[in-house]
Design a protein around this motif. Structure first.
Motif, mmCIF file in Angstrom:
data_model
loop_
_atom_site.group_PDB
_atom_site.id
_atom_site.type_symbol
_atom_site.label_atom_id
_atom_site.label_comp_id
_atom_site.label_asym_id
_atom_site.label_seq_id
_atom_site.Cartn_x
_atom_site.Cartn_y
_atom_site.Cartn_z
ATOM 1 N N THR A 46 1.576 -5.835 2.545
ATOM 2 C CA THR A 46 2.472 -4.832 3.115
ATOM 3 C C THR A 46 1.606 -3.645 3.504
ATOM 4 O O THR A 46 0.820 -3.163 2.699
ATOM 5 N N TYR A 47 1.734 -3.208 4.748
ATOM 6 C CA TYR A 47 0.878 -2.121 5.231
ATOM 7 C C TYR A 47 1.585 -1.328 6.296
ATOM 8 O O TYR A 47 2.120 -1.913 7.213
ATOM 9 N N GLY A 53 8.788 1.867 -1.596
ATOM 10 C CA GLY A 53 8.520 0.495 -1.166
ATOM 11 C C GLY A 53 7.716 -0.275 -2.210
ATOM 12 O O GLY A 53 7.425 0.214 -3.304
ATOM 13 N N THR A 54 7.359 -1.498 -1.860
ATOM 14 C CA THR A 54 6.580 -2.347 -2.747
ATOM 15 C C THR A 54 5.225 -2.616 -2.119
ATOM 16 O O THR A 54 5.144 -3.077 -0.982
ATOM 17 N N LEU A 55 4.190 -2.310 -2.860
ATOM 18 C CA LEU A 55 2.824 -2.578 -2.419
ATOM 19 C C LEU A 55 2.447 -3.973 -2.899
ATOM 20 O O LEU A 55 2.508 -4.264 -4.091
ATOM 21 N N VAL A 160 -5.563 3.265 -0.833
ATOM 22 C CA VAL A 160 -4.322 2.595 -0.441
ATOM 23 C C VAL A 160 -3.491 3.561 0.404
ATOM 24 O O VAL A 160 -3.259 4.691 -0.015
ATOM 25 N N PRO A 161 -3.033 3.146 1.584
ATOM 26 C CA PRO A 161 -2.226 4.044 2.420
ATOM 27 C C PRO A 161 -0.767 4.053 1.981
ATOM 28 O O PRO A 161 -0.090 3.030 2.006
ATOM 29 N N VAL A 162 -0.296 5.201 1.549
ATOM 30 C CA VAL A 162 1.121 5.391 1.222
ATOM 31 C C VAL A 162 1.599 6.514 2.131
ATOM 32 O O VAL A 162 1.257 7.673 1.922
ATOM 33 N N TYR A 163 2.337 6.168 3.167
ATOM 34 C CA TYR A 163 2.788 7.150 4.148
ATOM 35 C C TYR A 163 4.300 7.173 4.200
ATOM 36 O O TYR A 163 4.941 6.122 4.240
ATOM 37 N N ALA A 164 4.852 8.367 4.250
ATOM 38 C CA ALA A 164 6.298 8.531 4.353
ATOM 39 C C ALA A 164 6.726 8.214 5.779
ATOM 40 O O ALA A 164 5.992 8.452 6.732
#
Length: 173
Positions: A46-47, A53-55, A160-164
């Motif tokens: 997932t990217y 969300g779920t990584l 790890v990219p976590v973007y809103a």
């Protein structure tokens, strides 16, 4: 110049062929050794991951943790302040962390890769890599193998990219 049948070539030509074969074999051996000693790779299923969300990731470690008795995955959100004038170093605070131990049976079943998933809370802060004051916030996945309780054998970290998503309240922070 007399015509030579195919099987009869000059010694000089045969020497070049032998060197070329040797060079090709050496190159293959070097690539195999490089693949053996290369650092692990992270593949995202997932990217990018939005907060809430779920990584899902696959760590292709190529057998790096085969001597480890246990392996632990840690996903952390870190906030790094601006560099201090007197020291030049920045303060780093952990805002959020999730740890996942890997069962020895899972490690034995797939000796070259680890599959992991992390559920992020909806209020998780997104990644902000550049701020005007020099501070930044980022997510880090650390994979560490241990031989005993405290003795770490190998450790690798991945950003790890976590973007809103656009328009969400977290995107405005």
């Amino acid at each position: 110049r007399p015509h030579r049948p195919r099987g009869l070539q000059s010694a000089r030509h045969q020497g070049r062929q032998c060197a070329a074969r040797r060079h090709g074999r050496d190159r293959r051996d070097r690539h195999a050794a490089a693949a053996r000693f290369r650092t692990p790779r992270l593949r995202f299923e997932t990217y990018p991951v939005p907060p809430g969300g779920t990584l899902r990731v696959v760590v292709e470690h190529r057998g790096r943790f085969r001597r480890a008795r246990s392996v632990k995955l840690t996903l952390a959100c870190l906030e790094q302040g601006p560099p201090r004038r007197e020291t030049g170093f920045a303060r780093v605070d952990a805002l959020f962390a999730i740890e996942r131990p890997v069962a020895p049976a899972d490690l034995a079943a797939s000796p070259r890769r680890l599959v992991a998933s992390f559920d992020l809370p909806a209020d998780a802060p997104p990644t902000l890599l550049a701020q005007p004051d020099g501070s930044r916030r980022y997510w880090l996945l650390e994979v560490a193998g241990y031989q005993g309780k405290l003795r770490e054998t190998e450790s690798y970290s991945f950003l790890v990219p976590v973007y809103a998503e656009a328009g969400s309240p977290a995107a405005r922070t």
